[in-house]
Motif scaffolding. Structure first.
Motif, PDB file in Angstrom:
ATOM      1  N   THR A  90     -47.331  60.694  38.159  1.00  0.00           N
ATOM      2  CA  THR A  90     -47.344  62.156  38.093  1.00  0.00           C
ATOM      3  C   THR A  90     -48.063  62.732  39.308  1.00  0.00           C
ATOM      4  N   PRO A  91     -47.760  64.003  39.680  1.00  0.00           N
ATOM      5  CA  PRO A  91     -48.407  64.594  40.858  1.00  0.00           C
ATOM      6  C   PRO A  91     -49.929  64.603  40.776  1.00  0.00           C
ATOM      7  N   GLY A  92     -50.495  64.887  39.587  1.00  0.00           N
ATOM      8  CA  GLY A  92     -51.947  64.921  39.445  1.00  0.00           C
ATOM      9  C   GLY A  92     -52.575  63.569  39.717  1.00  0.00           C
ATOM     10  N   VAL A  93     -51.951  62.511  39.216  1.00  0.00           N
ATOM     11  CA  VAL A  93     -52.452  61.150  39.445  1.00  0.00           C
ATOM     12  C   VAL A  93     -52.356  60.800  40.926  1.00  0.00           C
ATOM     13  N   VAL A  94     -51.271  61.204  41.571  1.00  0.00           N
ATOM     14  CA  VAL A  94     -51.116  60.958  43.000  1.00  0.00           C
ATOM     15  C   VAL A  94     -52.186  61.700  43.800  1.00  0.00           C
ATOM     16  N   ASN A  95     -52.555  62.902  43.332  1.00  0.00           N
ATOM     17  CA  ASN A  95     -53.626  63.647  44.002  1.00  0.00           C
ATOM     18  C   ASN A  95     -54.940  62.864  43.997  1.00  0.00           C
ATOM     19  N   VAL A  96     -55.278  62.275  42.837  1.00  0.00           N
ATOM     20  CA  VAL A  96     -56.492  61.463  42.737  1.00  0.00           C
ATOM     21  C   VAL A  96     -56.388  60.257  43.672  1.00  0.00           C
ATOM     22  N   LEU A  97     -55.208  59.650  43.705  1.00  0.00           N
ATOM     23  CA  LEU A  97     -54.976  58.475  44.556  1.00  0.00           C
ATOM     24  C   LEU A  97     -55.188  58.822  46.028  1.00  0.00           C
ATOM     25  N   ILE A  98     -54.639  59.953  46.465  1.00  0.00           N
ATOM     26  CA  ILE A  98     -54.800  60.386  47.859  1.00  0.00           C
ATOM     27  C   ILE A  98     -56.279  60.591  48.185  1.00  0.00           C
TER      28      ILE A  98
ATOM     29  N   VAL B 141     -50.862  55.250  33.734  1.00  0.00           N
ATOM     30  CA  VAL B 141     -51.771  56.387  33.921  1.00  0.00           C
ATOM     31  C   VAL B 141     -50.940  57.651  34.138  1.00  0.00           C
ATOM     32  N   LYS B 142     -51.204  58.685  33.362  1.00  0.00           N
ATOM     33  CA  LYS B 142     -50.428  59.922  33.442  1.00  0.00           C
ATOM     34  C   LYS B 142     -51.279  61.149  33.773  1.00  0.00           C
ATOM     35  N   THR B 143     -52.545  61.166  33.362  1.00  0.00           N
ATOM     36  CA  THR B 143     -53.379  62.358  33.550  1.00  0.00           C
ATOM     37  C   THR B 143     -54.399  62.137  34.656  1.00  0.00           C
ATOM     38  N   VAL B 144     -54.902  63.244  35.189  1.00  0.00           N
ATOM     39  CA  VAL B 144     -55.925  63.191  36.232  1.00  0.00           C
ATOM     40  C   VAL B 144     -57.174  62.485  35.722  1.00  0.00           C
ATOM     41  N   LYS B 145     -57.591  62.811  34.506  1.00  0.00           N
ATOM     42  CA  LYS B 145     -58.806  62.218  33.943  1.00  0.00           C
ATOM     43  C   LYS B 145     -58.655  60.702  33.802  1.00  0.00           C
ATOM     44  N   GLU B 146     -57.489  60.244  33.340  1.00  0.00           N
ATOM     45  CA  GLU B 146     -57.259  58.806  33.214  1.00  0.00           C
ATOM     46  C   GLU B 146     -57.352  58.109  34.574  1.00  0.00           C
ATOM     47  N   ALA B 147     -56.805  58.755  35.600  1.00  0.00           N
ATOM     48  CA  ALA B 147     -56.844  58.167  36.942  1.00  0.00           C
ATOM     49  C   ALA B 147     -58.279  58.077  37.456  1.00  0.00           C
TER      50      ALA B 147
END
Length: 458
Positions: free
Chosen positions: A343-351, A379-385
């Motif tokens: 998901t975009p939010g998870v990718v944001n955390v990854l970046i 992993v789907k949510t920002v918090k999970e990431a």
């Protein structure tokens, strides 16, 4: 975007309404053309809602969303997200009325575009082409098309109405009376094309920059304006570039050739983006996966809300102080989102995590390895990431050391420095300091990043 629980709850009532009878071919169009774009959950919701309307009727009796959740075996966030996609693609309209202790909805179902409208839309057909590829796209076109019948050599012998029927003039004593009941008769509703609101395109600036001697303003008809808005959204074209594209589409009659305009925009995009076409991807985190934070209080909650509400492209730009992201970085992120279904939010955390770890660079192998791990962990949510990054921080550091360590460096003198980590990673009890070999002043880099994020928040 408001979280779903502010917009709808299971006890809210809804009525399904239709403006006319559905065409028998609509189901085929929805299944083969719309489903690749919006997914099977959206199509299932559409059919479930429209089939609640009985034959000969134009609306249903009110029921609660509990009923819909049981019919679809879905939770309310999933239904809310699917509803928004149906609204955005033009398959339904939603109306709401709020009383003191009751909220009611009307879901008006709209027919899909006809095959001819869809394949000449200029927006949906481009997304479908990118989704299924050239071969299957052409197969789909042939599924809905046939060669026109040749009537050459045939004479039309169809009889007219007055040639067959005559009107009688017998005395008629009864008067035709109309009652006061407001009724609506079922009829086939004409589908409407998807429209793009021109909020992101500054038409005022666009018109100010036009040269009347080259393109008269009257040539920008409502139809042309609608196409410009679609192309600007589809290909991310700014005002100045759109003006240059428009100049190539003016004909001898000082009118805009719509097809030439579309082709010019497509040609510009393929040159700019290495012959690829845009993908229909969620630009920000879907509401179903967003955290329910109204007013963030801690630094971590602020970061969660930030990652939930911006696109990966925006995160890359913010970390580069507003500079345009590298095309290679964008292609890497798009590939991860599509292939690994992150998901975009998870990718944001990854970046954010990877750029801090690798001196503000996106190292392909390191990013892909962590992304694959998060994909396998679903992993789907920002918090999970963020939680997974905290718990696996030492493992990721070892991965980086294995990658960075070269044979010639193994016997070299080591300079021990504290590794830079995101603020949201610092306070976790499981996080330990990791020593790495580096000649980079990580503390200075961390301070620079913090200053960039402060500027963004302001």
């Amino acid at each position: 975007m408001e979280p779903h629980w502010k917009e709808i709850i299971p006890g809210d009532q809804y009525i399904v309404a239709i403006d006319g009878q559905q065409n028998l071919g609509d189901a085929k169009v929805l299944t083969l053309l719309y489903q690749p774009l919006i997914g099977p959950v959206c199509i299932s919701l559409y059919f479930t809602l429209i089939n609640q309307v009985e034959n000969g009727r134009l609306q249903t009796e009110p029921v609660s969303h509990y009923y819909l959740m049981n019919l679809l075996d879905l939770n309310l966030p999933q239904i809310y997200e699917a509803r928004q996609k149906l609204e955005a693609i033009g398959l339904m309209e939603t109306y709401v009325k709020e009383d003191e202790d009751l909220r009611s909805f009307i879901y008006t179902m709209k027919p899909p575009l006809s095959p001819q409208q869809f394949f000449t839309d200029g927006l949906l057909n481009i997304y479908l082409y990118q989704k299924v590829g050239r071969e299957y796209y052409n197969r789909l076109k042939l599924t809905f098309a046939d060669q026109a019948i040749d009537k050459t050599g045939f004479d039309k012998v169809t009889k007219g109405f007055q040639e067959v029927f005559s009107s009688s003039h017998f005395p008629y004593h009864d008067q035709l009376e109309e009652d006061d009941m407001q009724v609506q008769y079922p009829s086939k509703e004409e589908p409407s094309p998807v429209t793009v609101q021109p909020l992101h395109f500054d038409f005022e600036l666009f018109f100010a920059g036009l040269n009347d001697s080259v393109i008269p303003k009257q040539a920008i008809t409502p139809e042309v304006k609608d196409v410009i808005a679609k192309l600007a959204f589809l290909y991310d074209i700014d005002v100045i570039q759109m003006k240059n594209i428009l100049y190539s589409a003016i004909n001898e009659q000082n009118q805009i050739d719509i097809e030439a305009l579309r082709k010019a925009a497509r040609d510009w995009y393929t040159i700019e983006h290495y012959s690829s076409l845009p993908k229909l991807v969620d630009r920000t985190q879907s509401p179903i996966y967003q955290s329910e934070i109204d007013v963030p209080k801690t630094q971590e909650e602020k970061m969660i809300q930030y990652f939930d509400t911006v696109s990966p492209r925006q995160v890359l730009a913010d970390l580069s102080e507003g500079a345009q992201p590298l095309e290679s970085d964008i292609r890497l992120i798009e590939e991860i989102m599509v292939k690994l279904n992150l998901t975009p939010g998870v990718v944001n955390v990854l970046i954010h995590y990877c750029m801090l770890r690798t001196d503000m660079k996106l190292t392909k192998s390191f990013v892909e390895r962590i992304a694959s791990h998060w994909s396998r962990k679903k992993v789907k949510t920002v918090k999970e990431a963020m939680e997974l990054a905290k718990s696996e921080h030492r493992k990721y550091a070892e991965w980086q050391q294995q990658k960075d360590k070269k044979p010639t460096q193994r016997k070299a003198t080591r300079t021990t420095r504290q590794e830079p980590i995101p603020d949201w990673l610092k306070n976790d009890a499981q996080t330990k300091q990791v020593e790495v070999d580096s000649n980079i002043d990580f503390e200075a880099e961390k301070k620079k990043l913090e200053e960039r994020l402060k500027k963004y928040k302001k």
